[in-house]
Design a protein around this motif. Structure first.
Motif, PDB file in Angstrom:
ATOM      1  N   GLY A 148      86.231 -43.474  80.671  1.00  0.00           N
ATOM      2  CA  GLY A 148      86.176 -42.969  81.937  1.00  0.00           C
ATOM      3  C   GLY A 148      85.089 -41.708  82.009  1.00  0.00           C
ATOM      4  N   THR A 149      84.454 -41.496  83.180  1.00  0.00           N
ATOM      5  CA  THR A 149      83.052 -40.751  83.144  1.00  0.00           C
ATOM      6  C   THR A 149      83.123 -39.540  83.918  1.00  0.00           C
ATOM      7  OG1 THR A 149      82.189 -42.335  84.446  1.00  0.00           O
ATOM      8  CG2 THR A 149      81.553 -42.606  82.142  1.00  0.00           C
ATOM      9  N   LYS A 150      84.322 -39.085  84.443  1.00  0.00           N
ATOM     10  CA  LYS A 150      84.359 -37.909  85.240  1.00  0.00           C
ATOM     11  C   LYS A 150      84.168 -36.766  84.438  1.00  0.00           C
ATOM     12  CE  LYS A 150      88.286 -36.024  86.586  1.00  0.00           C
ATOM     13  NZ  LYS A 150      89.572 -35.900  87.027  1.00  0.00           N
ATOM     14  N   ASN A 151      83.314 -35.684  84.712  1.00  0.00           N
ATOM     15  CA  ASN A 151      82.762 -34.697  84.160  1.00  0.00           C
ATOM     16  C   ASN A 151      82.322 -35.018  82.512  1.00  0.00           C
ATOM     17  OD1 ASN A 151      83.357 -32.571  85.981  1.00  0.00           O
ATOM     18  ND2 ASN A 151      85.706 -32.838  85.444  1.00  0.00           N
ATOM     19  N   ILE A 152      81.584 -36.115  82.807  1.00  0.00           N
ATOM     20  CA  ILE A 152      80.677 -36.820  81.449  1.00  0.00           C
ATOM     21  C   ILE A 152      79.828 -35.584  80.751  1.00  0.00           C
ATOM     22  CG2 ILE A 152      78.878 -37.892  82.542  1.00  0.00           C
ATOM     23  CD1 ILE A 152      81.088 -39.090  79.620  1.00  0.00           C
ATOM     24  N   GLU A 153      79.351 -34.694  81.361  1.00  0.00           N
ATOM     25  CA  GLU A 153      78.460 -33.881  80.700  1.00  0.00           C
ATOM     26  C   GLU A 153      79.400 -32.892  80.053  1.00  0.00           C
ATOM     27  OE1 GLU A 153      78.333 -34.207  84.134  1.00  0.00           O
ATOM     28  OE2 GLU A 153      76.149 -34.646  84.993  1.00  0.00           O
ATOM     29  N   LYS A 154      80.372 -32.323  80.499  1.00  0.00           N
ATOM     30  CA  LYS A 154      81.307 -31.406  79.970  1.00  0.00           C
ATOM     31  C   LYS A 154      81.752 -32.184  78.517  1.00  0.00           C
ATOM     32  CE  LYS A 154      83.375 -27.821  82.520  1.00  0.00           C
ATOM     33  NZ  LYS A 154      84.775 -27.651  83.219  1.00  0.00           N
ATOM     34  N   ILE A 155      82.150 -33.476  78.635  1.00  0.00           N
ATOM     35  CA  ILE A 155      82.917 -34.113  77.658  1.00  0.00           C
ATOM     36  C   ILE A 155      81.662 -34.178  76.612  1.00  0.00           C
ATOM     37  CG2 ILE A 155      83.751 -36.428  76.918  1.00  0.00           C
ATOM     38  CD1 ILE A 155      85.255 -36.531  79.932  1.00  0.00           C
ATOM     39  N   LEU A 156      80.617 -34.914  76.862  1.00  0.00           N
ATOM     40  CA  LEU A 156      79.415 -34.927  75.634  1.00  0.00           C
ATOM     41  C   LEU A 156      79.360 -33.760  75.143  1.00  0.00           C
ATOM     42  CD1 LEU A 156      77.335 -37.698  77.478  1.00  0.00           C
ATOM     43  CD2 LEU A 156      79.094 -38.017  75.769  1.00  0.00           C
ATOM     44  N   ASN A 157      79.385 -32.739  75.807  1.00  0.00           N
ATOM     45  CA  ASN A 157      79.049 -31.108  75.256  1.00  0.00           C
ATOM     46  C   ASN A 157      79.986 -30.935  74.272  1.00  0.00           C
ATOM     47  OD1 ASN A 157      76.549 -30.795  76.390  1.00  0.00           O
ATOM     48  ND2 ASN A 157      77.668 -29.349  78.064  1.00  0.00           N
ATOM     49  N   ILE A 158      81.401 -31.253  74.497  1.00  0.00           N
ATOM     50  CA  ILE A 158      82.460 -30.848  73.531  1.00  0.00           C
ATOM     51  C   ILE A 158      82.387 -31.765  72.191  1.00  0.00           C
ATOM     52  CG2 ILE A 158      84.867 -30.685  73.187  1.00  0.00           C
ATOM     53  CD1 ILE A 158      85.091 -30.130  76.404  1.00  0.00           C
ATOM     54  N   LEU A 159      82.142 -32.872  72.526  1.00  0.00           N
ATOM     55  CA  LEU A 159      82.044 -34.189  71.527  1.00  0.00           C
ATOM     56  C   LEU A 159      80.943 -33.581  70.377  1.00  0.00           C
ATOM     57  CD1 LEU A 159      82.701 -37.528  73.122  1.00  0.00           C
ATOM     58  CD2 LEU A 159      84.163 -36.100  72.010  1.00  0.00           C
ATOM     59  N   SER A 160      79.820 -33.072  71.234  1.00  0.00           N
ATOM     60  CA  SER A 160      78.694 -32.613  70.125  1.00  0.00           C
ATOM     61  C   SER A 160      78.917 -31.420  69.444  1.00  0.00           C
ATOM     62  CB  SER A 160      77.568 -32.669  71.147  1.00  0.00           C
ATOM     63  OG  SER A 160      76.615 -31.831  70.666  1.00  0.00           O
ATOM     64  N   GLU A 161      79.629 -30.387  70.144  1.00  0.00           N
ATOM     65  CA  GLU A 161      79.914 -29.177  69.666  1.00  0.00           C
ATOM     66  C   GLU A 161      81.013 -29.560  68.429  1.00  0.00           C
ATOM     67  OE1 GLU A 161      81.949 -26.214  72.244  1.00  0.00           O
ATOM     68  OE2 GLU A 161      80.393 -26.402  73.494  1.00  0.00           O
ATOM     69  N   LYS A 162      81.753 -30.552  68.539  1.00  0.00           N
ATOM     70  CA  LYS A 162      82.840 -30.820  67.509  1.00  0.00           C
ATOM     71  C   LYS A 162      82.239 -31.642  66.247  1.00  0.00           C
ATOM     72  CE  LYS A 162      87.231 -31.869  68.707  1.00  0.00           C
ATOM     73  NZ  LYS A 162      88.115 -30.657  68.440  1.00  0.00           N
ATOM     74  N   ASN A 163      80.987 -31.969  66.559  1.00  0.00           N
ATOM     75  CA  ASN A 163      80.019 -32.668  65.596  1.00  0.00           C
ATOM     76  C   ASN A 163      80.578 -34.059  65.522  1.00  0.00           C
ATOM     77  OD1 ASN A 163      77.779 -32.026  64.402  1.00  0.00           O
ATOM     78  ND2 ASN A 163      78.739 -31.710  62.478  1.00  0.00           N
ATOM     79  N   ILE A 164      81.219 -34.539  66.462  1.00  0.00           N
ATOM     80  CA  ILE A 164      81.801 -35.883  66.435  1.00  0.00           C
ATOM     81  C   ILE A 164      80.615 -36.905  66.172  1.00  0.00           C
ATOM     82  CG2 ILE A 164      82.949 -37.955  67.827  1.00  0.00           C
ATOM     83  CD1 ILE A 164      84.618 -35.284  66.659  1.00  0.00           C
ATOM     84  N   GLY A 165      80.650 -37.601  64.921  1.00  0.00           N
ATOM     85  CA  GLY A 165      79.567 -38.385  64.697  1.00  0.00           C
ATOM     86  C   GLY A 165      79.156 -39.869  65.077  1.00  0.00           C
ATOM     87  N   HIS A 166      80.386 -40.404  65.918  1.00  0.00           N
ATOM     88  CA  HIS A 166      80.392 -41.612  66.413  1.00  0.00           C
ATOM     89  C   HIS A 166      81.079 -41.796  67.593  1.00  0.00           C
ATOM     90  CE1 HIS A 166      80.471 -46.168  64.546  1.00  0.00           C
ATOM     91  NE2 HIS A 166      80.473 -46.089  65.955  1.00  0.00           N
ATOM     92  N   ILE A 167      80.046 -42.231  68.693  1.00  0.00           N
ATOM     93  CA  ILE A 167      80.773 -42.252  70.004  1.00  0.00           C
ATOM     94  C   ILE A 167      80.305 -43.652  70.613  1.00  0.00           C
ATOM     95  CG2 ILE A 167      80.623 -41.134  72.362  1.00  0.00           C
ATOM     96  CD1 ILE A 167      79.583 -38.681  70.910  1.00  0.00           C
ATOM     97  N   VAL A 168      81.302 -44.123  71.370  1.00  0.00           N
ATOM     98  CA  VAL A 168      81.209 -45.663  72.027  1.00  0.00           C
ATOM     99  C   VAL A 168      81.644 -45.315  73.199  1.00  0.00           C
ATOM    100  CG1 VAL A 168      81.330 -48.033  71.925  1.00  0.00           C
ATOM    101  CG2 VAL A 168      81.252 -46.995  69.917  1.00  0.00           C
ATOM    102  N   SER A 169      80.472 -45.489  74.475  1.00  0.00           N
ATOM    103  CA  SER A 169      80.971 -45.303  75.722  1.00  0.00           C
ATOM    104  C   SER A 169      80.663 -46.649  76.674  1.00  0.00           C
ATOM    105  CB  SER A 169      79.943 -44.293  76.426  1.00  0.00           C
ATOM    106  OG  SER A 169      80.110 -44.155  77.604  1.00  0.00           O
ATOM    107  N   ASN A 170      81.583 -46.887  77.560  1.00  0.00           N
ATOM    108  CA  ASN A 170      81.452 -48.066  78.463  1.00  0.00           C
ATOM    109  C   ASN A 170      81.369 -47.546  79.616  1.00  0.00           C
ATOM    110  OD1 ASN A 170      81.919 -49.840  76.202  1.00  0.00           O
ATOM    111  ND2 ASN A 170      83.720 -50.646  77.129  1.00  0.00           N
ATOM    112  N   THR A 171      80.334 -48.172  80.755  1.00  0.00           N
ATOM    113  CA  THR A 171      80.323 -47.869  82.105  1.00  0.00           C
ATOM    114  C   THR A 171      80.027 -48.751  82.834  1.00  0.00           C
ATOM    115  OG1 THR A 171      79.484 -46.334  83.693  1.00  0.00           O
ATOM    116  CG2 THR A 171      78.174 -46.593  81.899  1.00  0.00           C
ATOM    117  N   ILE A 172      80.422 -49.061  84.191  1.00  0.00           N
ATOM    118  CA  ILE A 172      80.012 -50.145  84.951  1.00  0.00           C
ATOM    119  C   ILE A 172      79.000 -49.629  85.972  1.00  0.00           C
ATOM    120  CG2 ILE A 172      81.778 -49.756  86.735  1.00  0.00           C
ATOM    121  CD1 ILE A 172      82.388 -52.718  86.716  1.00  0.00           C
TER     122      ILE A 172
END
Ligand SMILES: C[S@@+](CC[C@H](N)C(=O)[O-])C[C@H]1O[C@@H](n2cnc3c(N)ncnc32)[C@H](O)[C@@H]1O
Length: 187
Positions: free
Chosen positions: A112-136
């Motif tokens: 789900g991609t609502k507020n995706i910028e905020k979500i990616l900022n948080i994942l990056s701040e938390k140093n999450i090293g493996h992300i997979v994203s699906n979008t239509i």
């Protein structure tokens, strides 16, 4: 319902609710491959929808946090967790950007991609090293790949178009499904 961690569940075996989307079997298979799940992984499923990915992820790792801001999605996911007897999952009825900072996990799946910028900022701040994203939505794919590239992730951009054979009088015809973009990002 009997389940194997080696097999994808058929779309029709999931409990479905009108208006709550589910990731189709072939896209689930590729997305699961891209997550490279290990038994000790703790994964967050951002925008769990019907729980299609939640169930497949939970079968293959230690724990899943399934998050969705929609009541219908949360109820559908709950029913699918019960149907497939999944116990290693917590369902959270919330917009992901409000809760991610409080959770401990090492991989993220984004459906789900609502507020995706905020979500990616948080994942990056938390140093999450493996992300997979699906979008239509192609515009969201462009947004996601640009943000992740700028955050110095190694990214892979895939567009999957699947056609499924259907028997007709003269033989088989291929029915096309909607193309989906899958983005994988590693630190
Ligand atoms: C395409 S569906 C996901 C389908 C799901 N992967 C499955 O297989 O059942 C997208 C879902 O993301 C949710 N969503 C979108 N943005 C969100 C956000 N920021 N936080 C929580 N849920 C979100 C929507 O409510 C919707 O249910």
């Amino acid at each position: 319902m009997m389940m194997s961690r080696y097999k994808m569940i058929k779309d029709n075996d999931f409990f479905r609710m009108d208006g709550v989307p589910i990731t189709k079997e072939e896209i689930r298979a590729v997305s699961i491959g891209k997550l490279q799940l290990k038994p000790n992984d703790v994964v967050v499923d951002i925008g769990c929808g019907s729980g299609g990915m939640t169930v497949e992820i939970a079968k293959r790792c230690k724990f899943v946090y399934a998050i969705d801001g929609s009541d219908n999605a949360i109820n559908t996911t709950k029913k699918n967790l019960e149907r497939f007897n999944i116990k290693n999952c917590e369902i959270i009825n919330e917009d992901a950007e409000n809760i991610l900072l409080n959770l401990d996990f090492n991989k993220a799946f984004i459906g789900g991609t609502k507020n995706i910028e905020k979500i990616l900022n948080i994942l990056s701040e938390k140093n999450i090293g493996h992300i997979v994203s699906n979008t239509i939505v192609i515009d969201n794919a462009v947004k996601i790949i640009n943000i992740l590239d700028n955050k110095k992730y190694d990214t892979e951009l895939l567009n999957i178009s699947v056609s499924v054979g259907k028997k007709i009088g003269a033989g088989h015809m291929m029915i096309a499904k909607n193309p989906i973009t899958i983005i994988t990002a590693r630190l």
